[in-house]
Motif scaffolding. Structure first.
Motif, mmCIF file in Angstrom:
data_model
loop_
_atom_site.group_PDB
_atom_site.id
_atom_site.type_symbol
_atom_site.label_atom_id
_atom_site.label_comp_id
_atom_site.label_asym_id
_atom_site.label_seq_id
_atom_site.Cartn_x
_atom_site.Cartn_y
_atom_site.Cartn_z
ATOM 1 N N SER A 195 -8.777 -0.020 7.214
ATOM 2 C CA SER A 195 -7.759 -0.062 8.045
ATOM 3 C C SER A 195 -7.243 -0.962 9.076
ATOM 4 O O SER A 195 -6.078 -1.289 9.493
ATOM 5 N N VAL A 196 -8.145 -1.641 9.676
ATOM 6 C CA VAL A 196 -8.090 -2.734 10.337
ATOM 7 C C VAL A 196 -7.291 -4.074 9.273
ATOM 8 O O VAL A 196 -6.266 -4.447 10.133
ATOM 9 N N LEU A 197 -7.936 -4.079 8.114
ATOM 10 C CA LEU A 197 -7.334 -5.217 7.277
ATOM 11 C C LEU A 197 -5.704 -4.852 7.139
ATOM 12 O O LEU A 197 -5.060 -5.744 6.603
ATOM 13 N N ALA A 198 -5.557 -3.681 6.868
ATOM 14 C CA ALA A 198 -4.209 -3.056 6.669
ATOM 15 C C ALA A 198 -3.157 -3.440 7.691
ATOM 16 O O ALA A 198 -1.909 -3.829 7.479
ATOM 17 N N ARG A 199 -3.667 -3.975 9.032
ATOM 18 C CA ARG A 199 -2.949 -4.363 9.892
ATOM 19 C C ARG A 199 -2.606 -5.857 10.056
ATOM 20 O O ARG A 199 -1.594 -6.394 10.460
ATOM 21 N N PHE A 200 -3.504 -6.443 9.248
ATOM 22 C CA PHE A 200 -3.487 -8.072 9.179
ATOM 23 C C PHE A 200 -3.684 -8.379 7.428
ATOM 24 O O PHE A 200 -4.720 -8.864 6.965
ATOM 25 N N PRO A 201 -2.370 -8.022 6.743
ATOM 26 C CA PRO A 201 -2.484 -7.944 5.458
ATOM 27 C C PRO A 201 -2.888 -9.538 4.941
ATOM 28 O O PRO A 201 -3.365 -9.546 3.731
ATOM 29 N N ALA A 202 -2.546 -10.622 5.726
ATOM 30 C CA ALA A 202 -2.631 -11.849 5.222
ATOM 31 C C ALA A 202 -4.400 -12.169 4.877
ATOM 32 O O ALA A 202 -4.696 -13.123 4.374
ATOM 33 N N LEU A 203 -5.201 -11.183 5.702
ATOM 34 C CA LEU A 203 -6.562 -11.550 5.323
ATOM 35 C C LEU A 203 -7.301 -10.754 4.197
ATOM 36 O O LEU A 203 -8.146 -11.317 3.692
#
Ligand code: ATP
Length: 240
Positions: free
Chosen positions: A115-123
């Protein structure tokens, strides 16, 4: 009124008995973003380090979720839900993005990572890449994502934009704002990009030579540029 999660009350902070911050009052509620502004040497980093329990207080009080910050046991402040992203990002170059995210949580929490990575899709596509090979912007996103994986109650971010293109800052700051709102995290930012920071903040405080020279709602500060500039550069304004 929402109870403040992070409070400084007449805080005095500094080094070797010499105060760099004097009589600072601040309170950040859950879901709120407060930005500390001020010129170089104003005392912004000193404030964050002291609130995080990484520097001893010289006077006044600091509490997180109602419990005093104890510099002799900063891990307790961390366990209570405080995360500080320092201005050097605090990352380990030889570790991969995925390893970093795993390290950041007290126990493996793949759902949270997702869910955190969904906020920072570039990662997303960089999970296997070593941190030392990431761009500055990617590293900054990772530093913030790693802090968020731990489900913090208080997030402090020191000069996130250091060395980053304004374009990157324009992407990351609103993400922090959204997450703070969605998850009820109290956020304390230190930022040099004054306008970008105010655009995502509820309130701001201008420090100059360790003292608060201006504070107020972000919109109010943006509306009176002359006063903001005077506070920032000359330390001459006083709060409304
Ligand atoms: P910048 O925007 O340049 O990072 P800042 O507002 O974060 O500035 P601080 O780093 O908090 O400012 O510094 C406040 C004052 O404390 C400055 O006068 C600085 O020289 C001093 N200072 C900072 N770190 C130390 C230290 N480790 N030992 C002694 N004095 C320090």
């Amino acid at each position: 009124m929402t109870e403040a999660v992070l409070v400084a009350d007449r805080l005095v902070a500094g080094y070797h008995g010499i105060p760099a911050v004097q009589g600072l009052d601040l309170a950040v509620a859950a879901g709120e973003v407060l930005t500390l502004l001020g010129p170089n040497g104003a005392g912004k980093t000193t404030t964050l380090l002291t609130l995080a329990g990484l520097l001893p207080r010289m006077g006044g009080r600091a509490t997180i979720l109602g419990t005093p910050v104890d510099h002799r046991r900063p891990y307790r402040t961390a366990r209570r839900g405080m995360r500080l992203v320092p201005d050097d990002r605090g990352l380990f170059a030889p570790l991969t993005v995925a390893e970093h995210l795993r390290l950041a949580a007290a126990r493996p929490d793949p759902e949270r990572e997702k869910s955190v990575l969904a906020r920072f899709p570039a990662l997303e596509g960089l999970r296997g890449r070593k941190v030392g090979l990431l761009s500055g912007g990617e590293q900054q996103m990772l530093a913030i994502a790693a802090a968020l994986v731990a489900r913090p109650k208080v997030l402090m971010v020191d000069e996130m934009s250091l060395g980053l293109a304004p374009m990157v800052v324009r992407n990351i700051l609103p993400a922090i704002r959204e997450i703070a709102r969605a998850e009820g995290i109290a956020v304390l930012l230190v930022e040099q990009h004054v306008e970008l920071a105010l655009a995502v903040s509820d309130r701001a405080i201008v420090l100059n030579h360790g003292r608060v020279v201006l504070s107020g709602a972000a919109g109010q500060l943006l509306a009176d540029r002359a006063k903001l500039t005077a506070a920032y550069f000359d330390g001459t304004a006083t709060s409304p």
